[in-house]
Design a protein around this motif. Structure first.
Motif, PDB file in Angstrom:
ATOM      1  N   PRO A  72      45.215 -46.514  94.820  1.00 35.61           N
ATOM      2  CA  PRO A  72      45.890 -46.255  93.542  1.00 35.61           C
ATOM      3  C   PRO A  72      46.837 -45.060  93.656  1.00 35.61           C
ATOM      4  O   PRO A  72      46.634 -44.163  94.471  1.00 35.61           O
ATOM      5  N   THR A  73      47.867 -45.063  92.838  1.00 41.67           N
ATOM      6  CA  THR A  73      48.802 -43.939  92.810  1.00 41.67           C
ATOM      7  C   THR A  73      48.142 -42.727  92.151  1.00 41.67           C
ATOM      8  O   THR A  73      47.099 -42.838  91.504  1.00 41.67           O
ATOM      9  N   LYS A  74      48.753 -41.563  92.305  1.00 42.12           N
ATOM     10  CA  LYS A  74      48.196 -40.337  91.712  1.00 42.12           C
ATOM     11  C   LYS A  74      48.047 -40.485  90.194  1.00 42.12           C
ATOM     12  O   LYS A  74      47.053 -40.010  89.626  1.00 42.12           O
ATOM     13  N   LYS A  75      49.018 -41.124  89.566  1.00 38.45           N
ATOM     14  CA  LYS A  75      48.952 -41.321  88.120  1.00 38.45           C
ATOM     15  C   LYS A  75      47.734 -42.156  87.741  1.00 38.45           C
ATOM     16  O   LYS A  75      47.010 -41.844  86.791  1.00 38.45           O
ATOM     17  N   ARG A  76      47.488 -43.207  88.513  1.00 38.06           N
ATOM     18  CA  ARG A  76      46.352 -44.081  88.213  1.00 38.06           C
ATOM     19  C   ARG A  76      45.022 -43.399  88.533  1.00 38.06           C
ATOM     20  O   ARG A  76      44.012 -43.651  87.882  1.00 38.06           O
ATOM     21  N   ILE A  77      45.011 -42.556  89.552  1.00 39.94           N
ATOM     22  CA  ILE A  77      43.790 -41.813  89.880  1.00 39.94           C
ATOM     23  C   ILE A  77      43.388 -40.916  88.703  1.00 39.94           C
ATOM     24  O   ILE A  77      42.208 -40.828  88.338  1.00 39.94           O
ATOM     25  N   LYS A  78      44.374 -40.262  88.098  1.00 38.37           N
ATOM     26  CA  LYS A  78      44.104 -39.433  86.927  1.00 38.37           C
ATOM     27  C   LYS A  78      43.581 -40.278  85.767  1.00 38.37           C
ATOM     28  O   LYS A  78      42.690 -39.860  85.022  1.00 38.37           O
ATOM     29  N   GLU A  79      44.149 -41.476  85.635  1.00 32.10           N
ATOM     30  CA  GLU A  79      43.698 -42.374  84.556  1.00 32.10           C
ATOM     31  C   GLU A  79      42.232 -42.746  84.760  1.00 32.10           C
ATOM     32  O   GLU A  79      41.457 -42.819  83.790  1.00 32.10           O
ATOM     33  N   MET A  80      41.819 -42.968  86.013  1.00 28.73           N
ATOM     34  CA  MET A  80      40.427 -43.317  86.293  1.00 28.73           C
ATOM     35  C   MET A  80      39.484 -42.154  85.993  1.00 28.73           C
ATOM     36  O   MET A  80      38.357 -42.344  85.533  1.00 28.73           O
ATOM     37  N   GLU A  81      39.936 -40.921  86.255  1.00 28.01           N
ATOM     38  CA  GLU A  81      39.106 -39.760  85.943  1.00 28.01           C
ATOM     39  C   GLU A  81      38.953 -39.588  84.436  1.00 28.01           C
ATOM     40  O   GLU A  81      37.882 -39.229  83.940  1.00 28.01           O
ATOM     41  N   LYS A  82      40.036 -39.878  83.705  1.00 22.94           N
ATOM     42  CA  LYS A  82      39.943 -39.838  82.237  1.00 22.94           C
ATOM     43  C   LYS A  82      39.013 -40.937  81.724  1.00 22.94           C
ATOM     44  O   LYS A  82      38.284 -40.745  80.751  1.00 22.94           O
ATOM     45  N   LEU A  83      39.049 -42.092  82.385  1.00 21.31           N
ATOM     46  CA  LEU A  83      38.160 -43.183  81.985  1.00 21.31           C
ATOM     47  C   LEU A  83      36.700 -42.783  82.152  1.00 21.31           C
ATOM     48  O   LEU A  83      35.856 -43.097  81.294  1.00 21.31           O
ATOM     49  N   PRO A 110      35.679 -43.601  92.134  1.00 25.81           N
ATOM     50  CA  PRO A 110      35.628 -43.491  93.604  1.00 25.81           C
ATOM     51  C   PRO A 110      36.727 -42.590  94.153  1.00 25.81           C
ATOM     52  O   PRO A 110      36.643 -42.143  95.299  1.00 25.81           O
ATOM     53  N   TRP A 111      37.747 -42.344  93.358  1.00 21.48           N
ATOM     54  CA  TRP A 111      38.881 -41.527  93.798  1.00 21.48           C
ATOM     55  C   TRP A 111      38.857 -40.137  93.153  1.00 21.48           C
ATOM     56  O   TRP A 111      39.856 -39.430  93.175  1.00 21.48           O
ATOM     57  N   LYS A 112      37.696 -39.748  92.625  1.00 23.38           N
ATOM     58  CA  LYS A 112      37.576 -38.455  91.971  1.00 23.38           C
ATOM     59  C   LYS A 112      37.923 -37.322  92.940  1.00 23.38           C
ATOM     60  O   LYS A 112      37.434 -37.287  94.069  1.00 23.38           O
ATOM     61  N   GLY A 113      38.780 -36.418  92.496  1.00 22.91           N
ATOM     62  CA  GLY A 113      39.157 -35.279  93.305  1.00 22.91           C
ATOM     63  C   GLY A 113      40.257 -35.551  94.307  1.00 22.91           C
ATOM     64  O   GLY A 113      40.758 -34.623  94.957  1.00 22.91           O
ATOM     65  N   LYS A 114      40.672 -36.798  94.427  1.00 25.67           N
ATOM     66  CA  LYS A 114      41.729 -37.141  95.384  1.00 25.67           C
ATOM     67  C   LYS A 114      43.071 -36.678  94.815  1.00 25.67           C
ATOM     68  O   LYS A 114      43.384 -36.942  93.659  1.00 25.67           O
ATOM     69  N   ARG A 115      43.853 -36.006  95.619  1.00 26.59           N
ATOM     70  CA  ARG A 115      45.119 -35.443  95.143  1.00 26.59           C
ATOM     71  C   ARG A 115      46.335 -36.210  95.642  1.00 26.59           C
ATOM     72  O   ARG A 115      47.458 -35.878  95.313  1.00 26.59           O
ATOM     73  N   THR A 116      46.112 -37.206  96.472  1.00 23.44           N
ATOM     74  CA  THR A 116      47.216 -38.050  96.938  1.00 23.44           C
ATOM     75  C   THR A 116      46.878 -39.501  96.631  1.00 23.44           C
ATOM     76  O   THR A 116      45.720 -39.844  96.379  1.00 23.44           O
ATOM     77  N   GLY A 117      47.860 -40.344  96.673  1.00 27.20           N
ATOM     78  CA  GLY A 117      47.608 -41.744  96.368  1.00 27.20           C
ATOM     79  C   GLY A 117      48.763 -42.633  96.800  1.00 27.20           C
ATOM     80  O   GLY A 117      49.822 -42.157  97.200  1.00 27.20           O
ATOM     81  N   GLY A 118      48.523 -43.946  96.693  1.00 22.65           N
ATOM     82  CA  GLY A 118      49.565 -44.915  96.989  1.00 22.65           C
ATOM     83  C   GLY A 118      49.722 -45.261  98.452  1.00 22.65           C
ATOM     84  O   GLY A 118      50.588 -46.059  98.809  1.00 22.65           O
ATOM     85  N   GLU A 119      48.877 -44.696  99.322  1.00 24.58           N
ATOM     86  CA  GLU A 119      49.049 -44.937 100.751  1.00 24.58           C
ATOM     87  C   GLU A 119      48.407 -46.260 101.168  1.00 24.58           C
ATOM     88  O   GLU A 119      47.524 -46.795 100.500  1.00 24.58           O
ATOM     89  N   LEU A 120      48.871 -46.787 102.288  1.00 23.28           N
ATOM     90  CA  LEU A 120      48.294 -47.995 102.864  1.00 23.28           C
ATOM     91  C   LEU A 120      46.865 -47.701 103.311  1.00 23.28           C
ATOM     92  O   LEU A 120      46.611 -46.697 103.983  1.00 23.28           O
ATOM     93  N   ILE A 121      45.924 -48.553 102.932  1.00 25.20           N
ATOM     94  CA  ILE A 121      44.541 -48.348 103.344  1.00 25.20           C
ATOM     95  C   ILE A 121      44.233 -49.223 104.571  1.00 25.20           C
ATOM     96  O   ILE A 121      45.068 -50.033 104.993  1.00 25.20           O
ATOM     97  N   LYS A 122      43.045 -49.080 105.124  1.00 27.37           N
ATOM     98  CA  LYS A 122      42.701 -49.808 106.345  1.00 27.37           C
ATOM     99  C   LYS A 122      42.824 -51.315 106.169  1.00 27.37           C
ATOM    100  O   LYS A 122      43.312 -52.023 107.067  1.00 27.37           O
ATOM    101  N   LYS A 123      42.381 -51.819 105.020  1.00 28.42           N
ATOM    102  CA  LYS A 123      42.505 -53.262 104.784  1.00 28.42           C
ATOM    103  C   LYS A 123      43.969 -53.692 104.809  1.00 28.42           C
ATOM    104  O   LYS A 123      44.300 -54.785 105.276  1.00 28.42           O
ATOM    105  N   GLY A 124      44.844 -52.837 104.296  1.00 20.15           N
ATOM    106  CA  GLY A 124      46.264 -53.137 104.317  1.00 20.15           C
ATOM    107  C   GLY A 124      46.823 -53.161 105.734  1.00 20.15           C
ATOM    108  O   GLY A 124      47.656 -54.011 106.076  1.00 20.15           O
ATOM    109  N   GLU A 125      46.376 -52.222 106.567  1.00 20.23           N
ATOM    110  CA  GLU A 125      46.799 -52.221 107.967  1.00 20.23           C
ATOM    111  C   GLU A 125      46.388 -53.523 108.648  1.00 20.23           C
ATOM    112  O   GLU A 125      47.171 -54.148 109.379  1.00 20.23           O
ATOM    113  N   GLU A 126      45.147 -53.927 108.397  1.00 20.05           N
ATOM    114  CA  GLU A 126      44.635 -55.145 109.025  1.00 20.05           C
ATOM    115  C   GLU A 126      45.391 -56.388 108.557  1.00 20.05           C
ATOM    116  O   GLU A 126      45.626 -57.313 109.345  1.00 20.05           O
ATOM    117  N   GLU A 127      45.777 -56.406 107.286  1.00 19.62           N
ATOM    118  CA  GLU A 127      46.540 -57.551 106.771  1.00 19.62           C
ATOM    119  C   GLU A 127      47.818 -57.763 107.567  1.00 19.62           C
ATOM    120  O   GLU A 127      48.132 -58.891 107.979  1.00 19.62           O
TER     121      GLU A 127
END
Length: 522
Positions: A72-83, A110-127
């Motif tokens: 998730p992007t940083k904006k969405r990570i903040k939204e999840m913390e608010k949720l 699951p992304w609590k405290g994460k300050r970056t976002g939007g990066e390709l994850i391992k599953k994306g690399e494998e795809e």
């Protein structure tokens, strides 16, 4: 006897419904947040692909791919913390704790405290890595030359998840062809244009008229009348809520009411939207389907998916011609590469001296318009409409068949592959053919008689030609025409309540009321 028969019928229907729900995989219904592996093997069973003649050989390949699964992007990570904070408040006010799912009582993002976002994850690399291996195995003739960046150019946007996807793909595509490490990898080049001037892969970034687009929703498919014009703020791509989000409100309200009744928690519309976003992230990124996704019934997931698909259709797809016309620089780049490959073939250029594949990695905002430029996911009459720049009907609601699904059109790592073939001319007037694959599967082109294998001349004339008359600068940077003021929210919601089927205004016996409502907008 009749009451008993009714009871038996109800029981049968209930069993069938339960069985259908048991086979429902939410991971295939996440619109453009769907992971590639969940849908890459989707096949239109009503279509039989063309059998490529044995004497035809591939001479060039174009790939236009979206980046792989990302965080998730940083904006969405903040939204999840608010949720998470919001859910704690709702739990403190719960009327019946027994009705609250156990996971909800202790949930943290699951992304609590994460300050970056939007990066390709391992599953994306494998795809992307696995896709490269499949393509290489499928078209071995195209990988016979020694690597050179002019023979196998790889291009990506400047956004890190796109360039990382290009690297993952290249690692697989050129594996066993170098001397680096046990996998015999080799170094390769990935190039990018400045994001502010990349007209091939980020044409949407520089298209000023697109950023201030007026969305046209055709009234023809509702009551066969005029058009409804809805103004969208110019800066909506920078965080402003797009006007089409109003489409979701009546449906979100309906599902919110069901959730409140089901769990006796005082959810509001934003809670439902955030929980649906969480469901998409958990299911796609973490393979968790028994938490937030389980809050919704399959029928509710289908409706939420449809609203997301509708937004993609209106803002990136066939909903407005500028959405895809602005992708003409990319289409022109693809055709130019094919023309050059044909020239090299005709002039018998030496192997290793001409391009074999042009590989591009970008975004949904790139792949969706390009898909539309090819006329995919349309029937014949719809294709004729877009050629005449007439509006299309909106994708129908669930339980009705529809071609337009974000999970198939542009999942993570979604792609279009155009393979140019050289064929003997004895049995045909054409020497060169184009095969189009979507997500690696042959797909019919309405512009070529619903075939996935099209004579190059026909492809250029029927599919490409009508778009080539449009100049990017004239389309994107000329002064737009007058816009219609956005109506009051109450009227706006009333109209979309009718559109979504929550009102009987548009029923066949009340067309004059529907026309009156539209007139109030105009």
């Amino acid at each position: 006897m009749r009451p008993l028969l009714i009871v038996l019928l109800i029981s049968v229907f209930a069993i069938v419904s339960i069985a259908a729900d048991d086979h429902f995989d939410v991971r295939q219904h996440l619109s453009t947040v769907t992971r590639y592996g969940a849908v890459k093997d989707f096949v239109n069973t009503s279509y039989v692909p063309v059998k490529i003649p044995d004497q035809c050989t591939p001479i060039h390949l174009n790939l236009v791919a979206r980046h792989g699964t990302r965080s998730p992007t940083k904006k969405r990570i903040k939204e999840m913390e608010k949720l998470a904070d919001r859910l704690q408040l709702l739990l403190s006010e719960a009327k019946d704790a027994n009705k609250v799912p156990a996971w909800l009582k202790t949930w943290q993002s699951p992304w609590k405290g994460k300050r970056t976002g939007g990066e390709l994850i391992k599953k994306g690399e494998e795809e992307l890595y696995d896709m490269a291996l499949r393509i290489r195995e499928r078209f071995p003739d195209l990988l016979g030359d020694e690597y050179h960046p002019d023979v196998y150019p790889i291009k990506a946007t400047q956004i890190p998840r796109a360039s990382a996807s290009a690297v993952a793909f290249g690692t697989g595509f050129f594996s066993q062809r170098g001397s680096l490490g046990p996998g015999r990898h080799r170094a390769f080049s990935v190039t990018s244009e400045n994001r502010a001037s990349d007209l091939v892969l980020r044409f949407f970034e520089s298209c000023q008229n697109y950023k201030g687009v007026v969305i046209v929703i055709s009234q023809e498919h509702l009551v066969h009348s005029s058009y409804l014009l809805v103004s969208v703020k110019k800066e909506y791509r920078k965080g402003q809520e797009p006007a089409v989000s109003k489409l979701k409100e009546p449906l979100l309200d309906e599902i919110t009411s069901a959730l409140v009744k089901r769990y006796e928690l005082n959810f509001n519309r934003q809670d439902t939207a955030s929980l649906w976003f969480l469901c998409k992230q958990e299911a796609s990124l973490l393979d968790i389907t028994d938490q937030s996704c389980a809050l919704f019934k399959p029928s509710e997931v289908a409706l939420l998916e449809w609203t997301d698909d509708l937004e993609v259709f209106l803002l990136k797809g066939y909903g407005q011609s500028i959405n895809y016309r602005m992708g003409v620089p990319l289409l022109r780049d693809v055709i130019q590469s094919m023309d050059q490959a044909i020239q090299a073939k005709e002039e018998k250029h030496a192997p290793g001296s001409y391009e074999k594949a042009r590989l591009r990695f970008a975004h949904a905002e790139t792949v969706v318009p390009f898909t539309c430029l090819l006329g995919l996911f349309l029937d014949g009459t719809e294709f004729q409409k877009i050629q005449r720049e007439e509006p299309l009907e909106l994708p129908p609601k669930p339980n009705q068949p529809r071609n337009w699904r974000g999970s198939v059109v542009a999942p993570f790592a979604g792609n279009n592959i155009l393979v140019l073939y050289s064929c003997p001319a004895e049995d045909s007037s054409s020497k060169y053919f184009v095969q189009v694959l979507h997500n690696e599967q042959p797909i019919p082109m309405p512009g070529c008689g619903n075939s996935d294998f099209c004579p190059f001349e026909v492809f250029k004339e029927k599919i490409v030609g009508p778009h080539m008359k449009h100049d990017y600068n004239a389309l994107c940077n000329s002064k737009p025409g007058p816009q219609v003021k956005k109506p009051q929210t109450s009227k706006f919601s009333q109209f979309f309540s009718w559109l979504l089927g929550n009102s009987d205004i548009g029923s066949s016996n009340k067309p004059e009321l529907a026309l009156k409502l539209v007139a109030e907008f105009l």
